[in-house]
Design a protein around this motif. Structure first.
Motif, mmCIF file in Angstrom:
data_model
loop_
_atom_site.group_PDB
_atom_site.id
_atom_site.type_symbol
_atom_site.label_atom_id
_atom_site.label_comp_id
_atom_site.label_asym_id
_atom_site.label_seq_id
_atom_site.Cartn_x
_atom_site.Cartn_y
_atom_site.Cartn_z
ATOM 1 N N MET A 1 17.898 5.861 -38.200
ATOM 2 C CA MET A 1 17.945 5.217 -36.878
ATOM 3 C C MET A 1 18.945 5.951 -35.982
ATOM 4 O O MET A 1 19.918 6.522 -36.463
ATOM 5 N N MET A 2 18.673 5.873 -34.696
ATOM 6 C CA MET A 2 19.521 6.585 -33.735
ATOM 7 C C MET A 2 19.586 5.727 -32.462
ATOM 8 O O MET A 2 18.550 5.208 -32.022
ATOM 9 N N ARG A 3 20.765 5.606 -31.899
ATOM 10 C CA ARG A 3 20.902 4.775 -30.693
ATOM 11 C C ARG A 3 20.498 5.606 -29.473
ATOM 12 O O ARG A 3 21.115 6.646 -29.179
ATOM 13 N N ILE A 4 19.470 5.116 -28.782
ATOM 14 C CA ILE A 4 18.863 5.868 -27.675
ATOM 15 C C ILE A 4 18.958 5.045 -26.399
ATOM 16 O O ILE A 4 18.585 3.858 -26.363
ATOM 17 N N ASN A 5 19.436 5.660 -25.353
ATOM 18 C CA ASN A 5 19.587 4.981 -24.069
ATOM 19 C C ASN A 5 18.256 4.852 -23.343
ATOM 20 O O ASN A 5 17.919 3.802 -22.808
ATOM 21 N N GLU A 6 17.485 5.963 -23.305
ATOM 22 C CA GLU A 6 16.186 5.933 -22.634
ATOM 23 C C GLU A 6 15.401 7.178 -23.023
ATOM 24 O O GLU A 6 15.973 8.186 -23.468
ATOM 25 N N THR A 7 14.084 7.075 -22.866
ATOM 26 C CA THR A 7 13.206 8.240 -22.975
ATOM 27 C C THR A 7 12.360 8.272 -21.718
ATOM 28 O O THR A 7 12.054 7.225 -21.135
ATOM 29 N N PHE A 8 11.984 9.454 -21.287
ATOM 30 C CA PHE A 8 11.140 9.549 -20.087
ATOM 31 C C PHE A 8 10.518 10.939 -20.002
ATOM 32 O O PHE A 8 11.025 11.899 -20.613
ATOM 33 N N PHE A 9 9.438 11.012 -19.258
ATOM 34 C CA PHE A 9 8.724 12.270 -19.049
ATOM 35 C C PHE A 9 8.951 12.680 -17.603
ATOM 36 O O PHE A 9 8.632 11.922 -16.680
ATOM 37 N N SER A 10 9.517 13.845 -17.392
ATOM 38 C CA SER A 10 9.884 14.224 -16.027
ATOM 39 C C SER A 10 9.880 15.755 -15.914
ATOM 40 O O SER A 10 9.276 16.445 -16.739
ATOM 41 N N ILE A 11 10.579 16.245 -14.910
ATOM 42 C CA ILE A 11 10.679 17.686 -14.669
ATOM 43 C C ILE A 11 12.077 18.137 -15.047
ATOM 44 O O ILE A 11 13.059 17.542 -14.601
ATOM 45 N N GLN A 12 12.174 19.190 -15.859
ATOM 46 C CA GLN A 12 13.489 19.720 -16.223
ATOM 47 C C GLN A 12 14.141 20.266 -14.948
ATOM 48 O O GLN A 12 13.504 20.991 -14.184
ATOM 49 N N GLY A 13 15.403 19.902 -14.735
ATOM 50 C CA GLY A 13 15.990 20.206 -13.437
ATOM 51 C C GLY A 13 17.186 21.127 -13.418
ATOM 52 O O GLY A 13 17.595 21.572 -12.348
ATOM 53 N N GLU A 14 17.793 21.474 -14.567
ATOM 54 C CA GLU A 14 19.121 22.089 -14.488
ATOM 55 C C GLU A 14 19.363 23.245 -15.450
ATOM 56 O O GLU A 14 20.424 23.308 -16.041
ATOM 57 N N SER A 15 18.400 24.121 -15.627
ATOM 58 C CA SER A 15 18.624 25.252 -16.539
ATOM 59 C C SER A 15 17.602 26.327 -16.201
ATOM 60 O O SER A 15 16.876 26.214 -15.208
#
Ligand code: SF4
Length: 213
Positions: free
Chosen positions: A1-15
């Motif tokens: 188990m792992m504590r996860i704040n959120e998951t989402f599908f989006s656009i990578q923005g910073e690399s």
């Protein structure tokens, strides 16, 4: 188990992966408190998830790219096992990390690290240790979010001391709404350095106050 704040599908923005569709897994918890942090909700909020459920959710999206972000993913003991499972499932895995914690033992280095330099404007510069960055390899990259000229000069000095190979790209982005992107571009041009100017793309594409982008 792992504590996860959120998951989402989006656009990578910073690399150097900016612009690509990407499935994001945001871990809960961060020992830092950057002045301009835009994900303070990740410090404590979250739910326990099985690693397999996270891999299944990643596979439900067509994009090959998965980013584990935070919070601070390196503070999650389950990270190496999750990354290995995502890689074995055929995903390209990025990990965004603050630069304040060492690379976890046993981390499958088929993944790509995007390691921040936290300059003085973040309030976290005292946590930057050169040896943490010396673990980077070609395929990894460095990112810095710049608030002002002092931050810019701090990051140049830090990079000079590191003297990492040029196969490790460096991207500087302005603090959103605080540092002018044009001014940052001028500093980069006059420095003569091989530094990419990045814009926090997800904040332009979507409402910057919205979660899950
Ligand atoms: S490292 Fe990231 S999540 Fe942690 S305080 Fe800084 S910006 Fe926020």
């Amino acid at each position: 188990m792992m504590r996860i704040n959120e998951t989402f599908f989006s656009i990578q923005g910073e690399s150097t992966f900016a612009g690509w569709p990407c499935f994001f897994i945001r871990t809960t918890g961060c020992p830092l408190r950057c002045r301009w942090c835009d994900t303070t909700y990740s410090f404590y909020e979250g739910e326990e998830r099985t690693l397999d459920s996270l891999v299944d959710e990643a596979l439900s999206h067509p994009a090959p790219l998965v980013e584990v972000t935070g919070g601070e993913p390196f503070s999650a003991p389950e990270l190496p096992r999750l990354v290995e499972k995502l890689l074995d499932a055929g995903k390209t895995v990025l990990i965004e990390t603050s630069g304040a914690l060492p690379v976890p033992q046993g981390l499958d280095r088929r993944c790509h690290l995007v390691m921040d330099i936290k300059p003085p404007g973040s309030g976290m510069a005292h946590l930057m240790a050169e040896e943490t960055f010396r673990a980077l390899r070609p395929g990894d990259e460095i990112k810095a979010v710049i608030a002002d000229r002092g931050d810019f000069d701090f990051c140049l000095d830090f990079l000079d001391r590191l003297a990492l190979p040029r196969e490790i790209p460096v991207t500087f982005s302005p603090v959103f709404g605080e540092c002018s992107p044009g001014e940052l571009a001028e500093w980069v041009l006059s420095s003569g350095r091989e530094i990419r100017v990045g814009i926090q793309l997800h904040k332009i594409l979507f409402d910057p106050e919205r979660r899950g982008v």
